[in-house]
Design an enzyme around this catalytic site. Sequence first.
Site, mmCIF file in Angstrom:
data_model
loop_
_atom_site.group_PDB
_atom_site.id
_atom_site.type_symbol
_atom_site.label_atom_id
_atom_site.label_comp_id
_atom_site.label_asym_id
_atom_site.label_seq_id
_atom_site.Cartn_x
_atom_site.Cartn_y
_atom_site.Cartn_z
ATOM 1 N N HIS A 277 2.494 -7.365 9.011
ATOM 2 C CA HIS A 277 2.128 -7.339 7.595
ATOM 3 C C HIS A 277 0.668 -6.989 7.322
ATOM 4 O O HIS A 277 0.361 -6.336 6.329
ATOM 5 C CB HIS A 277 2.431 -8.718 6.991
ATOM 6 C CG HIS A 277 2.106 -8.840 5.537
ATOM 7 N ND1 HIS A 277 2.799 -8.157 4.562
ATOM 8 C CD2 HIS A 277 1.152 -9.568 4.884
ATOM 9 C CE1 HIS A 277 2.303 -8.462 3.372
ATOM 10 N NE2 HIS A 277 1.298 -9.310 3.542
ATOM 11 N N SER B 174 0.552 -6.035 -0.209
ATOM 12 C CA SER B 174 1.261 -7.297 -0.369
ATOM 13 C C SER B 174 1.368 -7.606 -1.876
ATOM 14 O O SER B 174 1.887 -6.781 -2.627
ATOM 15 C CB SER B 174 0.527 -8.397 0.404
ATOM 16 O OG SER B 174 1.312 -9.553 0.527
ATOM 17 N N TRP B 175 0.889 -8.762 -2.344
ATOM 18 C CA TRP B 175 0.856 -8.997 -3.789
ATOM 19 C C TRP B 175 0.044 -7.915 -4.489
ATOM 20 O O TRP B 175 0.325 -7.568 -5.636
ATOM 21 C CB TRP B 175 0.285 -10.377 -4.097
ATOM 22 C CG TRP B 175 -0.247 -10.509 -5.492
ATOM 23 C CD1 TRP B 175 -1.561 -10.519 -5.867
ATOM 24 C CD2 TRP B 175 0.514 -10.590 -6.706
ATOM 25 N NE1 TRP B 175 -1.660 -10.615 -7.241
ATOM 26 C CE2 TRP B 175 -0.399 -10.656 -7.779
ATOM 27 C CE3 TRP B 175 1.881 -10.607 -6.987
ATOM 28 C CZ2 TRP B 175 0.002 -10.759 -9.109
ATOM 29 C CZ3 TRP B 175 2.292 -10.701 -8.308
ATOM 30 C CH2 TRP B 175 1.364 -10.779 -9.353
ATOM 31 N N GLY C 201 -2.121 -12.088 -2.170
ATOM 32 C CA GLY C 201 -1.900 -13.484 -2.499
ATOM 33 C C GLY C 201 -0.622 -13.613 -3.319
ATOM 34 O O GLY C 201 0.474 -13.494 -2.768
ATOM 35 N N ASP D 120 7.137 -6.312 9.541
ATOM 36 C CA ASP D 120 6.509 -7.165 8.538
ATOM 37 C C ASP D 120 7.466 -8.310 8.209
ATOM 38 O O ASP D 120 8.560 -8.081 7.694
ATOM 39 C CB ASP D 120 6.206 -6.334 7.293
ATOM 40 C CG ASP D 120 5.371 -7.076 6.266
ATOM 41 O OD1 ASP D 120 5.418 -8.318 6.231
ATOM 42 O OD2 ASP D 120 4.679 -6.403 5.474
#
Length: 406
Positions: free
Chosen positions: A379, A195-196, A128, A351
Amino acid sequence: MRLGFSPNTLLSQSFSSSLLLPSLVFSLSNSQLLPHSRLHLQHPLSLKTNSSGRKSAIIRMHKVDHTIESTPVNLMAREQEFTEVNRNLYPNVEPYSAGFLKVSDIHTLYWEQSGNPNGHPVVFIHGGPGGGTGPSNRKFFDPEFYRIILFDQRGAGKSTPHACLEQNTTWDLIDDIEKLREHLQIPEWQVFGGSWGSTLGLAYSQSHPDKVTGMVLRGIFLLRKKEIDWFYEGGAAAIFPDAWESFRDLIPENERGCFVDAYKKRLNSDDVETQYGAARAWTKWEMMTAHLLPNEENIKRGDDDKFSLAFARIENHYFVNKGFLPSDSYLLDNVDKIRHINTTIVQGRYDVCCPMMSAWDLHKAWPEADFRVVADAGHSANEPGITAELVAANEKLKNIIKNKGN
């Protein structure tokens, strides 16, 4: 391009060496890698000389969970053993305990544990920010070996208050992870994030390197301005112009100088419907670009107003504030603090959300970490090639821990 194989099929095809992709980053003739680095591409290549004296590249492909897996020519015995580990998701398991932890006068976090209560602890750090966790997140880990800890970050998932931005910074989340570790009486644990989750995983590990036994990071996001600009200010629109139009058209032309700021205004509007409309557009843009091939189930998450509001509001809040990091290169500048931690970096070649430039920059700053590039993926952690590498990375760390006990 995806290729279909029947089990045990082995294909080979010759190509003129002039057709080799320029993006290959090592010499195919002698496999000279960067010092101390372990770079693995998903297309195994070797050279041979034909009767006319021309060199041709041989690409050998075999079925591994519907992806193409590499076998670099300079694999050492330890790496060869690694290619034999399990690469398939584990069956789902239900939590054996769950609860809520109050971490501030405002925020309460949801957490859960599954797998082996006496196993090696691993904490799953979701993406996120604002994405929350789900049952499928447990399946990356061997439940007989790992004590699997999932938690929802401030404002996300089952944590309360929902979509709240107050007292919600990177440093608050780092403190929360430590509070959860202490609450569960865990001396040290493995960190897993994509990711985050890779951003927060790096920041947490750099703040508490003595509490981290190993790391698996996916879809690297270093929260630099050029990464935010790429995805939210028109760069990725060159690849997904159709998906971009809905994201762009919500904003009047006179406010398109900075989409992140324009969305901030709407995501924090006094009108709830304005918030929801902006949240849906923001979330769908990311969900439509997260896979190499479109994933309708993932895209539909943008229709869930509750999920979208937390996802979009919290992401935007962090991006407007540059992740609350002291400098644009903060995470790269502090790699020395975690250089000793056994780590695998998994990156999809295509990605679009977190382009490979960031994973490559991290690899150059940290060549000691295993760097695995999945050639036929974008991704999402749920793409077959990325899933396989993530499971295999956990298996590698599992085997290292087991061998230390012998």
